[in-house]
Design an enzyme around this catalytic site. Sequence first.
Site, mmCIF file in Angstrom:
data_model
loop_
_atom_site.group_PDB
_atom_site.id
_atom_site.type_symbol
_atom_site.label_atom_id
_atom_site.label_comp_id
_atom_site.label_asym_id
_atom_site.label_seq_id
_atom_site.Cartn_x
_atom_site.Cartn_y
_atom_site.Cartn_z
ATOM 1 N N ASP A 1 56.394 64.184 107.507
ATOM 2 C CA ASP A 1 56.865 63.266 108.567
ATOM 3 C C ASP A 1 56.312 61.859 108.332
ATOM 4 O OD1 ASP A 1 54.473 63.591 111.295
ATOM 5 O OD2 ASP A 1 54.183 63.915 109.131
ATOM 6 N N HIS A 43 44.777 62.284 105.525
ATOM 7 C CA HIS A 43 44.896 63.709 105.851
ATOM 8 C C HIS A 43 45.829 64.467 104.883
ATOM 9 C CE1 HIS A 43 42.977 62.699 109.686
ATOM 10 N NE2 HIS A 43 43.859 61.740 109.824
ATOM 11 N N ASP A 44 47.061 64.001 104.769
ATOM 12 C CA ASP A 44 48.083 64.762 104.034
ATOM 13 C C ASP A 44 47.804 64.810 102.540
ATOM 14 O OD1 ASP A 44 50.605 63.387 106.229
ATOM 15 O OD2 ASP A 44 49.282 65.102 106.471
ATOM 16 N N ASN A 57 55.386 61.868 113.245
ATOM 17 C CA ASN A 57 54.753 60.548 113.375
ATOM 18 C C ASN A 57 55.697 59.538 114.014
ATOM 19 O OD1 ASN A 57 52.137 60.941 112.316
ATOM 20 N ND2 ASN A 57 52.993 61.024 110.249
ATOM 21 N N PHE A 89 47.273 66.704 115.683
ATOM 22 C CA PHE A 89 48.622 66.234 115.975
ATOM 23 C C PHE A 89 49.719 67.176 115.466
ATOM 24 C CE2 PHE A 89 51.755 63.100 117.046
ATOM 25 C CZ PHE A 89 52.725 63.172 116.049
ATOM 26 N N ASN A 90 49.686 67.559 114.187
ATOM 27 C CA ASN A 90 50.794 68.340 113.622
ATOM 28 C C ASN A 90 51.000 69.659 114.380
ATOM 29 O OD1 ASN A 90 51.461 66.484 111.646
ATOM 30 N ND2 ASN A 90 50.121 67.411 110.099
ATOM 31 N N ASP A 133 51.383 60.810 104.738
ATOM 32 C CA ASP A 133 52.460 61.571 104.084
ATOM 33 C C ASP A 133 52.940 60.818 102.831
ATOM 34 O OD1 ASP A 133 52.791 61.755 107.216
ATOM 35 O OD2 ASP A 133 53.604 63.633 106.424
ATOM 36 N N THR A 153 53.045 68.729 105.721
ATOM 37 C CA THR A 153 52.127 67.677 106.197
ATOM 38 C C THR A 153 52.596 67.059 107.511
ATOM 39 O OG1 THR A 153 53.280 65.949 104.942
ATOM 40 C CG2 THR A 153 51.461 67.107 103.821
HETATM 41 O O1 RIB Z 1 46.605 64.713 112.421
HETATM 42 C C1 RIB Z 1 46.999 64.094 111.222
HETATM 43 C C2 RIB Z 1 48.383 64.517 110.834
HETATM 44 O O2 RIB Z 1 49.327 64.117 111.837
HETATM 45 C C3 RIB Z 1 48.869 63.867 109.536
HETATM 46 O O3 RIB Z 1 49.775 64.727 108.910
HETATM 47 C C4 RIB Z 1 49.578 62.648 110.024
HETATM 48 O O4 RIB Z 1 50.559 62.195 109.090
HETATM 49 C C5 RIB Z 1 50.247 63.172 111.259
HETATM 50 O O5 RIB Z 1 51.437 63.853 110.859
HETATM 51 CA CA CA Z 2 52.014 63.874 108.364
#
Ligand code: RIB
Ligand code: CA
Length: 313
Positions: A9, A238-239, A38, A164-165, A14, A123
């Site tokens: 996303d 993160h990703d 996102n 979040f994801n 990403d 991701t």
């Molecule tokens: O919490 C971080 C994640 O949420 C990452 O994948 C960021 O791109 C969002 O999608």
């Molecule tokens: Ca992401």
Amino acid sequence: MRHVILDCDPGHDDAIAILMLLADPDLALDGISVVAGNQTLDKTVHNTLRVLTVAGRTDVPVYAGMARPMARDLVTAAYVHGESGLDGPDLPEPPVGPAQMHAVDWLAQHLEAVEEPIDVVATGPLSNLGMVLRRDSTLARKVRRLVLMGGAVAEGNVTPSAEFNIYVDPEAAQTVFEAGIATTMVGLDVTHRAMLYRGDIERLRAIGGPVPTMAADLLAFVSRFHLRRYGVDGTAVHDACAVAALRQPDVLTTRHLRVDVETRGSLTDGRTVVDLWGVTGREPNTEVGFDIDRDAFVALLEKDLARLAGSSE
Ligand code: RIB
Ligand code: CA
């Protein structure tokens, strides 16, 4: 040649994950399925295509997927990624659009068709994968390993409990975790141990060329959120940690544990509930990340960007 699918996303991190998959000469990126997260789906698809354009890889097919979670309203993250979902660098308009097929249809068709199980990196919110598995749970056997960025053993980031994801689509996440797929969870406990600081970002920029410059601009932009939220002049990526974990599993320290997702909590909705001590008696289903070799991660990212430095469209 190992075949891999990315479900994402974009989103700044990403975008770095896409670049790190493109840079690996031993990986064939069969396609990218895109999900709302996102930002709204139209923006995450557009961002995917913009990143591929800068990297000179508009040959990689892009499929638009779920515009909303399986059973909830969409939550987006403009407060991190901006109105476009990829604020910061001035990126070109892509010369191509997404494929016509819906990502869920393509994922199901592709997994059915492959002779050998393939790897999947996820991701973003897991809405696309959740829908594929709800449609045909036997497709789980066509995934060699799923490496997902999501969840946390400890603190969340969108709520005190949830990352979040997972938070965006907890129902999809629970469907994925219970699907019987060999899964690696790269959660916040890992990604916050692989921070890139201003000096690292400027070293990446110094590689030169459109791709390293875009990557540095993206990382510098998203560092602003980390400075506001955590008081740190740098950013987690993160990703990209999930891609590093796929390519170099030894970079990650993991434990094989049971993970389930809260879908009915008020304060804890979307939390990955990690059974650290086996008290539930439920079968472990996930390699849960606890630590990452930051130096190895940064070295891989630097090598990847240097490899892509000359490519562009
Ligand atoms: O919490 C971080 C994640 O949420 C990452 O994948 C960021 O791109 C969002 O999608
Ligand atoms: Ca992401």
